[in-house]
Design an enzyme around this catalytic site. Sequence first.
Site, mmCIF file in Angstrom:
data_model
loop_
_atom_site.group_PDB
_atom_site.id
_atom_site.type_symbol
_atom_site.label_atom_id
_atom_site.label_comp_id
_atom_site.label_asym_id
_atom_site.label_seq_id
_atom_site.Cartn_x
_atom_site.Cartn_y
_atom_site.Cartn_z
ATOM 1 N N LYS A 115 0.835 -1.222 0.000
ATOM 2 C CA LYS A 115 0.000 0.000 0.000
ATOM 3 C C LYS A 115 0.861 1.258 0.000
ATOM 4 C CE LYS A 115 0.550 1.688 4.288
ATOM 5 N NZ LYS A 115 0.900 3.055 4.683
ATOM 6 N N THR B 218 -4.217 5.527 3.265
ATOM 7 C CA THR B 218 -2.968 6.149 2.832
ATOM 8 C C THR B 218 -3.113 6.830 1.470
ATOM 9 O OG1 THR B 218 -2.003 4.242 3.923
ATOM 10 C CG2 THR B 218 -0.490 5.748 2.916
#
Length: 325
Positions: free
Chosen positions: A184, A241
């Site tokens: 990620k 994120t």
Amino acid sequence: MKLGVIGAGAWGTALAQVAARGDSPVTLWARESEVVDAINARHENSIFLPGVALSPTIRATDRLSDLDDLDALLVVVPTQHIGAVLGETKVAGRPLILCAKGIEAGSKRLVSEVAADAHPDSPLAVLSGPTFAHEVAAGLPTAVTLACADEALARRLSDRIASATFRPYASNDVVGAEIGGAVKNVLAIACGVVEGAGLSLNARASLIARGFAEMTRFGMARGARQETLAGLAGLGDLVLTCSSTSSRNFSLGVGLGQGIAAEALLSDRKTVAEGAATAPVLREAARDAGVEMPIAQAVCDLLGGAPLDAVMDALLQRPLRPEGV
Ligand SMILES: NC(=O)c1ccc[n+]([C@@H]2O[C@H](COP(=O)([O-])OP(=O)(O)OC[C@H]3O[C@@H](n4cnc5c(N)ncnc54)[C@H](O)[C@@H]3O)[C@@H](O)[C@H]2O)c1
Ligand SMILES: O=P(O)(O)OC[C@H](O)CO
């Protein structure tokens, strides 16, 4: 269970704060003497987590030997330094809770592989999920994956760190939790580029979805379970994120999308954007696994200095294909 934390960046400090709830003593190892002094004298980590009043039961030290008598250690050093720091730490079979999100450059080892090589007798757990350090330190509601092959140990660790606002969800898929967190960060850089280049929201949502397909392909090729990748440590953290300039990885991408060179963005920074070091090694690991990761490839190209237009064209001109993973 007496806990120690290795690494007093923003996340190690926030986790020390979590572990100190209820006035439990916690020992926090910091590399920088000014961090040790600030925490012990003023109960603040003014360098890496400024503005947060830390529990007075957190004691900072710059001697790893001060962790010798504790029952378990949270390892919160950036991925590229974990091998070196664990090599200097006397662990003696105690559980290690691994909290960094990345893949080691060169060796292509996941953090659990680095830790297992350094301390083969220690049980390993991975703590990962959508967790901005400043929110956790402020006691805002947060849920994480706590992955450990030993389910009884996962329960004991969860009981020790859980609170009304910090909820660990147990899993036995260590590799899945790690791959979610490592991948990620790379995808967050890509989403930051979209923001910085003004490509807007459709493009960002598409990158999140197609990035998740890349994460799933790579994770499953490495033995992760799909449900873990779709959980807190994968999709949950990806969404967090990829949505906020609170993310160092996303912010790095914003700069790249504005046309600033990676070198300029990365030089002289005190804080870590793990995705920058993970992207090239992820690309190699994906090749080894026979997995296509075009978004990760695009991030590598941009970090290497390729022009944004050319990188975008390469992504957008890929042959059309069915949507399935
Ligand atoms: N900050 C967050 O919100 C957050 C949340 C979850 C996970 N993480 C992960 O936690 C890990 C640590 O990140 P952070 O945000 O706490 O760091 P940070 O960016 O706040 O601080 C940098 C850290 O790197 C350490 N460091 C620098 N050079 C070093 C060296 N040569 N050897 C050992 N340590 C060195 C510093 O001492 C400091 O602890 C990363 O893997 C990150 O992805 C961070
Ligand atoms: O600031 P980032 O990009 O390192 O992200 C922090 C955490 O990993 C979010 O879960």
